[in-house]
Structures are given as C-alpha cells and as structure tokens.
Write a protein that holds these residues in place. Structure first.
Motif, PDB file in Angstrom:
ATOM      1  N   GLU A 106      47.974  36.251  40.723  1.00 46.49           N
ATOM      2  CA  GLU A 106      46.621  36.696  41.027  1.00 46.49           C
ATOM      3  C   GLU A 106      45.585  35.765  40.406  1.00 46.49           C
ATOM      4  O   GLU A 106      44.521  35.530  40.999  1.00 46.49           O
ATOM      5  CB  GLU A 106      46.396  38.140  40.569  1.00 46.49           C
ATOM      6  N   GLU A 120      38.161  46.316  40.329  1.00 45.07           N
ATOM      7  CA  GLU A 120      37.867  45.548  39.110  1.00 45.07           C
ATOM      8  C   GLU A 120      37.681  46.525  37.957  1.00 45.07           C
ATOM      9  O   GLU A 120      36.974  47.530  38.069  1.00 45.07           O
ATOM     10  CB  GLU A 120      36.622  44.690  39.315  1.00 45.07           C
ATOM     11  N   LEU A 149      42.795  33.795  42.791  1.00 46.27           N
ATOM     12  CA  LEU A 149      41.349  33.944  42.746  1.00 46.27           C
ATOM     13  C   LEU A 149      40.672  32.906  41.853  1.00 46.27           C
ATOM     14  O   LEU A 149      39.479  33.027  41.543  1.00 46.27           O
ATOM     15  CB  LEU A 149      40.974  35.346  42.283  1.00 46.27           C
ATOM     16  N   LEU A 161      41.180  32.152  38.674  1.00 51.36           N
ATOM     17  CA  LEU A 161      40.929  32.552  37.290  1.00 51.36           C
ATOM     18  C   LEU A 161      41.747  31.679  36.343  1.00 51.36           C
ATOM     19  O   LEU A 161      42.831  31.219  36.701  1.00 51.36           O
ATOM     20  CB  LEU A 161      41.296  34.026  37.095  1.00 51.36           C
ATOM     21  N   THR A 219      43.069  44.570  29.088  1.00 51.67           N
ATOM     22  CA  THR A 219      42.253  43.442  29.511  1.00 51.67           C
ATOM     23  C   THR A 219      43.042  42.139  29.394  1.00 51.67           C
ATOM     24  O   THR A 219      43.632  41.852  28.362  1.00 51.67           O
ATOM     25  CB  THR A 219      40.992  43.350  28.634  1.00 51.67           C
ATOM     26  N   TYR A 253      40.663  36.229  31.590  1.00 50.16           N
ATOM     27  CA  TYR A 253      39.871  36.496  32.790  1.00 50.16           C
ATOM     28  C   TYR A 253      38.373  36.527  32.516  1.00 50.16           C
ATOM     29  O   TYR A 253      37.571  36.451  33.447  1.00 50.16           O
ATOM     30  CB  TYR A 253      40.292  37.823  33.431  1.00 50.16           C
ATOM     31  N   ARG A 254      37.975  36.691  31.242  1.00 51.17           N
ATOM     32  CA  ARG A 254      36.559  36.745  30.886  1.00 51.17           C
ATOM     33  C   ARG A 254      36.331  35.984  29.591  1.00 51.17           C
ATOM     34  O   ARG A 254      37.130  36.070  28.669  1.00 51.17           O
ATOM     35  CB  ARG A 254      36.085  38.198  30.683  1.00 51.17           C
ATOM     36  N   THR A 269      40.831  49.736  29.400  1.00 50.04           N
ATOM     37  CA  THR A 269      41.762  49.033  30.272  1.00 50.04           C
ATOM     38  C   THR A 269      43.112  48.994  29.573  1.00 50.04           C
ATOM     39  O   THR A 269      43.201  48.911  28.355  1.00 50.04           O
ATOM     40  CB  THR A 269      41.320  47.586  30.541  1.00 50.04           C
ATOM     41  N   ASP A 291      43.707  45.941  34.291  1.00 50.28           N
ATOM     42  CA  ASP A 291      42.840  44.793  34.486  1.00 50.28           C
ATOM     43  C   ASP A 291      43.567  43.800  35.385  1.00 50.28           C
ATOM     44  O   ASP A 291      44.002  42.726  34.948  1.00 50.28           O
ATOM     45  CB  ASP A 291      42.471  44.145  33.154  1.00 50.28           C
ATOM     46  N   HIS A 292      43.708  44.182  36.647  1.00 48.60           N
ATOM     47  CA  HIS A 292      44.280  43.309  37.665  1.00 48.60           C
ATOM     48  C   HIS A 292      43.309  43.231  38.832  1.00 48.60           C
ATOM     49  O   HIS A 292      42.491  44.133  39.045  1.00 48.60           O
ATOM     50  CB  HIS A 292      45.635  43.825  38.138  1.00 48.60           C
ATOM     51  N   VAL A 293      43.417  42.163  39.584  1.00 51.39           N
ATOM     52  CA  VAL A 293      42.574  42.000  40.763  1.00 51.39           C
ATOM     53  C   VAL A 293      43.386  42.139  42.050  1.00 51.39           C
ATOM     54  O   VAL A 293      42.817  42.254  43.140  1.00 51.39           O
ATOM     55  CB  VAL A 293      41.826  40.654  40.733  1.00 51.39           C
ATOM     56  N   TRP A 294      44.690  42.107  41.936  1.00 48.96           N
ATOM     57  CA  TRP A 294      45.622  42.429  43.010  1.00 48.96           C
ATOM     58  C   TRP A 294      46.550  43.525  42.498  1.00 48.96           C
ATOM     59  O   TRP A 294      46.780  43.635  41.290  1.00 48.96           O
ATOM     60  CB  TRP A 294      46.471  41.215  43.393  1.00 48.96           C
TER      61      TRP A 294
END
Length: 292
Positions: free
Chosen positions: A118, A59, A122, A124, A81, A85-86, A78, A42-45
């Motif tokens: 990250e 994603e 972004l 977050l 997670t 982030y959510r 994941t 669960d990373h975006v980079w």
C-alpha cells in the motif's frame, strides 16, 4: 478486564453512502455497552486476511475525528499508526487536535509499519526495517517533546524540527498514553520498555504471548522500568459464531489471557455491522470480561 473494539472492516451493506451512519451507530452502541476504547487501522488499503485491497478503507485520523464527534466516553486510537506515513510533527499535531476535540480521550498507537504494497501503491515512504525503527524512536521522542510544552529544536538522525511549538496543548496529562504495537523481541519490546505506556501483543497462542511478556519483563529490568506500569493489551478477534456457538469458548480463552497478566482484550468483532453479532458481544462478552 477492559474491552477494546477494533473496527477493521468497512465493507458493509449500504456502501459508502451509508458508511458514516453505520460507523457512528457501531461506536455509540459500543460505548453504551461498556467498551473502554475503539480503534481503527492505519491502512489505506484493506489488508489480506480481512479482504482484498479494493475493499473500503478509511483514513485513520479522519475516521477518529468522526468518532470523537459521535461519542462521549470511549478512548480513541489507531491500532497502530504507521510511523513513516506522516511526519512526526504533523502526527503530534493531529493527535493533539483529536485529543482536544475529544475532551482528552486519545491514545497514541504507533508502530514501525509493515504494508509495503500500500505504501508503494500510494507513494508513501517505506524505508528499510532498521530505518523504520529508528524513525519510530525519534517520532516518539518528538511527540513527547511537543506535548511537554517545549519549543526547543529537535535534531535527530532522520527528523529535524526547528521549533516544536504545539498550540493548543493536549488535554491528556502528562500526555496521551503511548501504545507501541507489535511483539518483536529485539526492537519492539525494547522500545515498549523504554517509552511506552502500553503494549499490544497477539494472544492467539497463549504460550507464545506469555513468552513475549517475559521478554518485555527482561527489557524492563535492563531499562530500569517498572514492568507493572505498562498496560498489557491483548490483540484478539471476537468470533462468536453465527448463533453464538463460540461465545463460551471465547470467554474461556480470554480468561486464560487475563491470567497471563493482560488487562485489556482488544479485537475485531466478526460481523460487527450485524445486530445479532453486536448483541451477543454486548450481552455476553463484555459483562463476562469485566469480571476478570
């Protein structure tokens, strides 16, 4: 010993245009070979020890939805997670959707998050460590409440839900297993003992891993929890060598890990998109570990 495949590197030949096909092929080959579960980060980079942040990263929950459509048996999760982030209500809904569409094949892997770069990059949320752990505990409680069928409000320190309606409900019963990632002795392993169905502990140093299991056992005693109920997942890497020169050493190392009490070896396969590496994994590693 069960085998889990962690797919953490998406920088493959063919680029973005071919990525979906390669990912589906890897997952299907893993399922055919007998892998028990497949995870994504669960990373975006991309993260530092794998590659620069500019490398490809998918994603997590969108990727798992694709994998659910392309497989029939493997469990999906994941690893793990990032709780901040959510919003937890949306996380529970995403997990429920994945569970329903996969036919009940999900595990909720979750942790307190660590990659501030990250998150800031972004936009977050990334609160201080103590708060992230508070949010982790509340998020687990919210997920369990939503999966229980209760529609009652939830009032926590950080999260406030007016109605925890969740329709449709998960197929996994009583709910998707909860795996808490990390091995921090004061907070993480205490939360594992209190709430989790599984833990994920790095085993690169077997003596250190054995110590972490002892700490978990102590927390279980304090919490009144049966230590044996918790699945022990070993975080590892399958580095088999270009010509398989590391295969036997990998098997011997994981046999030692199994003797510590771990029942799942879950890790990235270096060169996962290369046929030779995957064949070694399928033909040598998985059958060997299944005998432990």
């Amino acid at each position: 010993m069960k085998v889990g495949l962690h797919i953490s590197d998406f920088t493959w030949d063919g680029g973005a245009e071919e990525l979906r096909f390669r990912l589906a092929d890897i997952a299907q080959r893993a399922e055919l070979a007998g892998v028990d579960r497949i995870s994504v980060m669960d990373h975006v980079w991309q993260i530092g020890h794998i590659g620069p942040p500019e490398h490809e990263m998918l994603e997590a929950y969108t990727a798992l939805g694709w994998l659910a459509a392309k497989t029939e048996r493997v469990k999906l999760l994941t690893m793990v997670t990032a709780v901040v982030y959510r919003e937890p209500g949306l996380l529970a809904k995403a997990m429920t959707t994945l569970d329903v569409l996969s036919g009940g094949r999900t595990i909720l892997g979750i942790g307190a998050a660590w990659n501030e770069d990250e998150a800031r990059g972004l936009g977050l949320p990334f609160p201080p460590t103590a708060e992230r752990f508070e949010r982790l505990e509340e998020a687990i409680l919210i997920c369990k409440q939503m999966w229980s069928g209760s529609e009652a409000p939830f009032e926590g320190k950080h999260y406030h839900l007016a109605r925890t309606l969740n329709s449709p409900q998960v197929l996994s019963r009583p709910h998707p297993p909860i795996l808490i990632g990390g091995a921090g002795e004061k907070k993480t392993l205490r939360l594992v003992a209190r709430y989790a169905d599984a833990c994920n502990i790095a085993v690169y140093d077997p003596a250190q891993a054995a110590h972490k299991l002892e700490v978990l056992r102590e927390h279980c005693a304090t919490e009144g929890r049966d230590y044996g109920e918790i699945e022990k997942t070993a975080q590892t890497r399958f580095d088999l060598g270009e010509d398989g020169e590391n295969v036997q050493r990998t098997i011997e190392s994981l046999h030692e890990v199994a003797e510590l009490g771990f029942t799942v070896a879950h890790g990235s396969l270096l060169g996962v998109s290369k046929n030779r590496q995957f064949d070694l994994f399928a033909e040598r590693i998985i059958p060997a570990l299944e005998k432990f």
